[in-house]
Design an enzyme around this catalytic site. Structure first.
Site, mmCIF file in Angstrom:
data_model
loop_
_atom_site.group_PDB
_atom_site.id
_atom_site.type_symbol
_atom_site.label_atom_id
_atom_site.label_comp_id
_atom_site.label_asym_id
_atom_site.label_seq_id
_atom_site.Cartn_x
_atom_site.Cartn_y
_atom_site.Cartn_z
ATOM 1 N N SER A 112 55.522 0.244 120.299
ATOM 2 C CA SER A 112 56.589 0.721 119.408
ATOM 3 C C SER A 112 57.268 2.003 119.842
ATOM 4 O O SER A 112 58.268 2.394 119.226
ATOM 5 C CB SER A 112 56.037 0.896 117.987
ATOM 6 O OG SER A 112 55.952 -0.351 117.339
ATOM 7 N N LYS A 115 61.016 1.981 120.310
ATOM 8 C CA LYS A 115 61.999 2.210 119.247
ATOM 9 C C LYS A 115 62.800 3.489 119.477
ATOM 10 O O LYS A 115 63.914 3.627 118.965
ATOM 11 C CB LYS A 115 61.304 2.239 117.879
ATOM 12 C CG LYS A 115 60.720 0.896 117.458
ATOM 13 C CD LYS A 115 60.053 0.985 116.089
ATOM 14 C CE LYS A 115 59.655 -0.399 115.566
ATOM 15 N NZ LYS A 115 58.464 -0.949 116.221
ATOM 16 N N SER A 170 57.717 2.441 111.457
ATOM 17 C CA SER A 170 57.740 1.615 112.673
ATOM 18 C C SER A 170 58.159 0.188 112.346
ATOM 19 O O SER A 170 57.594 -0.788 112.860
ATOM 20 C CB SER A 170 56.365 1.619 113.367
ATOM 21 O OG SER A 170 56.473 1.202 114.692
#
Length: 385
Positions: A112, A115, A170
């Protein structure tokens, strides 16, 4: 200054250059690679596929000392802490100095922390006040057990709410919506393409996005060095920093759905002095990943780590150890540099490039090429900026 005069100066410089310059320098003996200090996890991690090799030229981006699969720290610096992360980097975002790293350019799976690249690519394009509708395609390929903001098909949410859902929780669902909206006519793929364009602009050579959320996909990689470049771009934005330091946010409810409460999952905000924000990540392939930034006494340090295990310290504990090590170094300590983003070349750049590093046998070619160029431009002679 005329074209003929510039070319003549270049020719004169070549003629008076010492003869030894034409002799290739002897290859210096490569310094022995220093192994990274490693902490052994109590449970060995599962085997993962070997990532693609890195172009040797890309390994030298930021300085020759960073062209290693081992440890790079300033000469005379205390040894870096032992961590489980397979690669990491500590850098000063204000000065651009890299304070140290382990296998800084090696390709690793991002999870993640990807991102942040989505934010770097699309935050400048999207109006935070715009309200967009979630579509079924945004949610169709998401595991309900994965990290989600909690948006609903047909729900209408502001872009700002989606950024908060992306960075605080997230949210993989928020990532898909933002990528689709930011991708224009090409939809989500257009958003991913924008991420890869931004990676190229930042000169993050080992980074390639396939999913906007960082969920695993073949061919998706980044590096600890690249993540520092991406962190520098995102944390330079006031709106991004505001989102990252938000502890709790509430997103208005939708028909048949109560309001969403978003609680920041970056627990270092209250555990580490000067913390500006951070992003965690985990998949079974990537293991634990992390990007965090803290500021003390005018020094803004970023820590990036990939391939960490949850014990003995976990990614957050390892980030604390690396930040403490970085803040303890002198302000002028350096093992390399973060490169600047690519900029558009000026109209005079081709001519300046032609004049650099010329041999005697190519001066005539420069003369032939440069003169017609000046007549076409009608404004600038070769060598003027």
């Amino acid at each position: 200054m005329t074209t003929f005069r510039v070319v003549g100066m270049a020719l004169s410089a070549l003629l008076v250059a010492p003869a030894v310059a034409a002799v290739p320098p002897a290859q210096a003996a490569a310094a022995p690679e220093v192994p990274c200090p490693r902490a052994e996890p109590p449970v060995p991690p599962p085997a993962t596929p070997a990532p693609p090799p890195v172009d040797p030229a890309h390994r030298k981006v930021g300085g020759d000392a960073l062209a290693t699969e081992g440890l790079a720290i300033p000469q005379g610096a205390p040894m870096a802490p032992a961590v489980t992360a397979t690669s990491w980097l500590v850098a000063d975002l204000n000065t651009g100095e890299v304070l140290g790293g382990c296998a800084p350019h090696d390709r690793r799976t991002p999870a993640s922390v990807q991102k942040l690249l989505l934010a770097a690519a699309l935050m400048p394009r999207l109006d935070p006040a715009q309200v967009v509708e979630v579509k079924r395609e945004d949610l169709a390929d998401l595991d309900p057990a994965s990290s989600l903001m909690g948006v609903k098909d047909g729900g209408r949410y502001s872009i700002e709410s989606l950024w908060l859902g992306l960075l605080l929780k997230s949210g993989n669902d928020a990532a898909n919506v933002l990528a689709r909206v930011g991708g224009g006519e090409r939809g989500r793929q257009g958003g991913v393409d924008a991420m890869n364009d931004e990676a190229r602009r930042l000169r993050a050579n080992q980074t390639h996005a396939v999913t906007p959320s960082g969920l695993d996909a073949p061919g998706q990689y980044t590096s600890a060095y690249d993540l520092a470049l991406i962190a520098r771009a995102t944390f330079a934005r006031e709106d991004f920093r505001r989102y990252m330091r938000t502890r709790v946010a509430e997103v208005p409810g939708q028909p048949g759905q109560p309001a969403l409460e978003l609680i920041n999952d970056n627990t270092l905000l209250d555990r580490y002095s000067g913390m500006l924000g951070g992003k965690t990540g985990f998949t079974s392939l990537a293991r634990q990943t992390y990007v965090g930034v803290a500021e003390r006494d005018g020094r803004r340090l970023a820590v990036t780590l990939l391939g960490a295990e949850n014990a003995p310290l976990g990614s957050l504990g390892e980030a604390i150890a690396l930040l403490d090590w970085g803040f303890a170094l002198p302000r002028d300590a350096s093992a390399g540099r973060l490169v600047e983003p690519e900029e558009k070349q000026s109209s005079s750049s081709p001519s300046l490039w032609l004049l650099s590093g010329l041999g005697l046998g190519t001066v005539a070619l420069v003369l032939i090429v440069a003169v017609p160029w000046r007549h076409r431009s009608g404004r600038r002679a070769v060598g003027q900026v």
